[in-house]
Design an enzyme around this catalytic site. Structure first.
Site, PDB file in Angstrom:
ATOM      1  N   TRP A 146       0.872  -1.171   0.000  1.00 27.21           N
ATOM      2  CA  TRP A 146       0.000   0.000   0.000  1.00 27.21           C
ATOM      3  C   TRP A 146       0.909   1.221   0.000  1.00 27.21           C
ATOM      4  CZ3 TRP A 146      -0.241   3.798   3.960  1.00 27.21           C
ATOM      5  CH2 TRP A 146      -1.085   4.879   3.620  1.00 27.21           C
TER       6      TRP A 146
ATOM      7  N   GLU B  73      -3.116  -2.849  -2.441  1.00 31.15           N
ATOM      8  CA  GLU B  73      -4.237  -2.254  -1.678  1.00 31.15           C
ATOM      9  C   GLU B  73      -4.572  -0.842  -2.151  1.00 31.15           C
ATOM     10  OE1 GLU B  73      -3.305  -1.760   2.474  1.00 31.15           O
ATOM     11  OE2 GLU B  73      -5.348  -1.166   3.017  1.00 31.15           O
TER      12      GLU B  73
ATOM     13  N   LYS C 105      -7.183   2.711  -2.091  1.00 28.19           N
ATOM     14  CA  LYS C 105      -7.763   3.582  -1.075  1.00 28.19           C
ATOM     15  C   LYS C 105      -8.532   4.702  -1.749  1.00 28.19           C
ATOM     16  CE  LYS C 105      -6.279   6.031   3.024  1.00 28.19           C
ATOM     17  NZ  LYS C 105      -5.325   6.056   4.115  1.00 28.19           N
TER      18      LYS C 105
ATOM     19  N   ASP D 263      -9.432  -3.220   2.013  1.00 34.90           N
ATOM     20  CA  ASP D 263      -9.485  -2.636   3.350  1.00 34.90           C
ATOM     21  C   ASP D 263     -10.896  -2.083   3.505  1.00 34.90           C
ATOM     22  OD1 ASP D 263      -9.423  -0.581   5.420  1.00 34.90           O
ATOM     23  OD2 ASP D 263      -7.254  -0.824   5.426  1.00 34.90           O
TER      24      ASP D 263
ATOM     25  N   HIS E 283     -11.627   1.609   3.099  1.00 35.65           N
ATOM     26  CA  HIS E 283     -11.123   2.325   1.927  1.00 35.65           C
ATOM     27  C   HIS E 283     -12.112   2.533   0.798  1.00 35.65           C
ATOM     28  CE1 HIS E 283      -6.589   1.659   2.847  1.00 35.65           C
ATOM     29  NE2 HIS E 283      -7.260   2.158   3.859  1.00 35.65           N
TER      30      HIS E 283
ATOM     31  N   HIS F 200      -8.230  -6.291   4.905  1.00 36.90           N
ATOM     32  CA  HIS F 200      -7.851  -5.488   6.063  1.00 36.90           C
ATOM     33  C   HIS F 200      -9.179  -5.143   6.733  1.00 36.90           C
ATOM     34  CE1 HIS F 200      -3.585  -3.857   4.950  1.00 36.90           C
ATOM     35  NE2 HIS F 200      -3.623  -5.163   5.109  1.00 36.90           N
TER      36      HIS F 200
ATOM     37  N   ASP G 208     -11.968   6.910   6.857  1.00 35.65           N
ATOM     38  CA  ASP G 208     -11.111   5.753   7.102  1.00 35.65           C
ATOM     39  C   ASP G 208     -10.450   5.912   8.472  1.00 35.65           C
ATOM     40  OD1 ASP G 208      -9.468   3.518   6.726  1.00 35.65           O
ATOM     41  OD2 ASP G 208      -7.938   4.693   5.690  1.00 35.65           O
TER      42      ASP G 208
ATOM     43  N   ASP H 152     -10.095   3.940  11.027  1.00 35.72           N
ATOM     44  CA  ASP H 152      -9.424   2.799  11.651  1.00 35.72           C
ATOM     45  C   ASP H 152      -9.875   2.553  13.084  1.00 35.72           C
ATOM     46  OD1 ASP H 152      -7.493   1.597   9.673  1.00 35.72           O
ATOM     47  OD2 ASP H 152      -6.962   3.696   9.495  1.00 35.72           O
TER      48      ASP H 152
ATOM     49  N   ASP I 212      -6.820  -4.346  10.289  1.00 35.33           N
ATOM     50  CA  ASP I 212      -6.084  -3.099  10.107  1.00 35.33           C
ATOM     51  C   ASP I 212      -6.842  -1.945  10.746  1.00 35.33           C
ATOM     52  OD1 ASP I 212      -4.424  -1.054   9.377  1.00 35.33           O
ATOM     53  OD2 ASP I 212      -4.965  -1.058   7.255  1.00 35.33           O
TER      54      ASP I 212
HETATM   55  C1  RNT Z   1      -3.724   2.816   5.051  1.00 37.73           C
HETATM   56  C2  RNT Z   1      -3.792   1.373   4.717  1.00 37.73           C
HETATM   57  C3  RNT Z   1      -2.627   0.535   5.150  1.00 37.73           C
HETATM   58  C4  RNT Z   1      -2.117   0.896   6.518  1.00 37.73           C
HETATM   59  C5  RNT Z   1      -1.124  -0.054   7.099  1.00 37.73           C
HETATM   60  C6  RNT Z   1      -0.381   0.535   8.237  1.00 37.73           C
HETATM   61  O1  RNT Z   1      -4.884   3.484   4.837  1.00 37.73           O
HETATM   62  O2  RNT Z   1      -4.957   0.832   5.234  1.00 37.73           O
HETATM   63  O3  RNT Z   1      -2.935  -0.792   5.018  1.00 37.73           O
HETATM   64  O4  RNT Z   1      -3.150   1.028   7.443  1.00 37.73           O
HETATM   65  O5  RNT Z   1      -0.332  -0.551   6.122  1.00 37.73           O
HETATM   66 ZN    ZN Z   2      -5.191  -1.279   5.141  1.00 36.65          ZN
END
Ligand code: RNT
Ligand code: ZN
Length: 416
Positions: free
Chosen positions: A185, A224, A226, A257, A260, A284, A292, A294, A324
């Site tokens: 990513w 990955e 986003k 993810d 994302h 993820h 996003d 997290d 993630d």
């Molecule tokens: C970032 C991505 C990525 C990171 C990690 C730390 O938006 O999700 O995967 O969170 O690699």
């Molecule tokens: Zn991620």
């Protein structure tokens, strides 16, 4: 919780599920095989051991709950503690900046497999497997563009980094005799309107072609996408279209993810489409709240739908499940355990779905019956199966893990 009540509830669950054609023992066996890849970066807010600089690349860990892991021993101890409260055998997902650099500064284009030797030994001793990630963020050369940077020297720096990461992943895979899943990513993007969308994407494509030239047999590449990063809101080089195109043309694993995508987009719906065109998927699993963000993964419709789709697509052997998120506002080990157990609970429910009957109804055009059974299966006693799963795996049943985490906090993390 008392063994007798767990067993009693489990026996009733076996009967209830039998009535809808589900063999609970078989579900338990399948659930046992589902491995999660625990993201090492939850332990220390994505800091790593390269430098103690700022987290960049459009991602942010908010909060300053005390007790964050400060070094490799603490990260390992915290992951071990978390793993001891999560049923089953799992994996640990490392980022390059978590290498064992032994106090030396090792730049990203200098990293070698030897920096991960002690991780490989540690993982083996603890019956864990490792996955890997290259790291484009939190570095003086990160800027807004890494693999897509028009400056050739910067681009080559990141190409070299990513190539080295693939070699490390291969060495890890060989060592553990199980392919190491390596995710790429990159944060590349632009805060404001760019008039060069094509240029940066063409550069990213070229960089990836170069990086993937070498073939390996004990590591697997994932890419990955986003929507946007903080400070990079107007344009993301590695968008979903970009990577789906790249992945289907080049047979690469797509990483989804769950934070994302646009808020109303269903990530679950992507599983079946992608699996017709790419070999495998990496997840993820996260929880976006308005963006996003997290947040810690929980048992919600998004996670549940995703797990159900994996089971409905018969794709458990094609989907790697990583977590993630990075919540720095609550106990970090607790965050690992909540998110992991929530994902497993969703998978448990997904495996208990009376799919044969539902599909029979669908084939017969019995829409009412299908919807009725979908509704009823939501309240079948899946939690009794989950409790027994935890019990058999020798981890706390139900909320009992809260006390374990409190104890670890008193004895260990609060003293940091
Ligand atoms: C970032 C991505 C990525 C990171 C990690 C730390 O938006 O999700 O995967 O969170 O690699
Ligand atoms: Zn991620």
């Amino acid at each position: 919780m008392k063994e007798a009540s767990i067993t009693k509830a489990y026996e009733i669950a076996i009967e209830r599920y039998q009535a809808v054609g589900i063999n609970v023992e078989e579900v338990m066996e399948k659930l046992q095989k589902v491995q999660l890849s625990l993201h090492c970066w939850q332990a220390d807010d994505v800091t790593g051991f390269e430098s103690k600089g700022e987290l960049t690349g459009g991602i942010q860990a908010t909060g300053n709950y005390p007790g964050k892991a400060r070094n490799i021993d603490e990260v390992r101890a915290d992951i071990k503690k978390a793993a001891s409260l999560i049923p089953g055998n799992h994996r640990v997902n490392l980022h390059e900046i978590y290498g064992d650099f032994k106090g030396e500064f090792v730049d990203r284009d200098q990293v070698e497999p030897k920096h991960f030797d002690s991780w490989m030994q540690w993982a083996k001793e603890n019956n864990l497997k490792l996955d890997f990630n290259s790291t484009s963020f939190s570095h003086p050369k990160s800027g807004n563009l890494s693999l897509s940077n028009p400056d050739e020297s910067i681009r080559n720096f990141w190409i070299e980094h990513t190539k080295r990461c693939r070699e490390i992943a291969q060495k890890i895979g060989e060592y553990q005799n199980d392919p190491c899943i390596m995710n790429i990513w990159v944060h590349d993007g632009s805060k404001d309107i760019t008039v060069n969308r094509m240029k940066y994407r063409a550069l990213l494509k070229d960089s990836l072609d170069n990086i993937f030239e070498k073939k390996y047999d004990m590591m697997k590449d994932c890419i990955e996408s986003k929507v946007f990063g903080i400070g990079l809101e107007s344009y993301t080089v590695g968008s979903n279209d970009f990577y789906v195109g790249y992945g289907s043309k080049n047979n690469k694993i797509i990483t989804l993810d769950t934070g994302h995508f646009h808020p109303t987009e269903s990530v679950a719906d992507k599983v079946s489409s992608l699996l017709l065109f790419v070999p495998e998927l990496m997840l993820h699993v996260s929880r976006p709240v308005r963006w996003d963000s997290d947040h810690v993964t929980i048992l919600n419709d998004d996670t549940l739908d995703l797990c159900k789709e994996i089971v409905r697509c018969d794709a458990l052997n094609k989907v790697h499940i990583g977590l993630d998120y990075f919540d720095a506002s609550i106990n970090r080990i607790g965050a690992y355990v909540i998110g992991s157990r929530a994902t497993q609970k969703c998978m448990c429910q997904a495996l208990l779905e009376p799919l044969n009957t539902l599909r029979k109804y669908e084939a017969e055009d019995k829409g009412f019956q299908r919807l009725a059974l979908l509704e009823e299966s939501k309240s079948l006693p899946w939690n009794a199966v989950w409790d027994m799963f935890c019990y058999k795996n020798n981890v706390p049943v139900g909320e009992e893990f809260i006390a374990e985490i409190e104890k670890y906090e008193t004895e260990v993390t609060s003293k940091r």
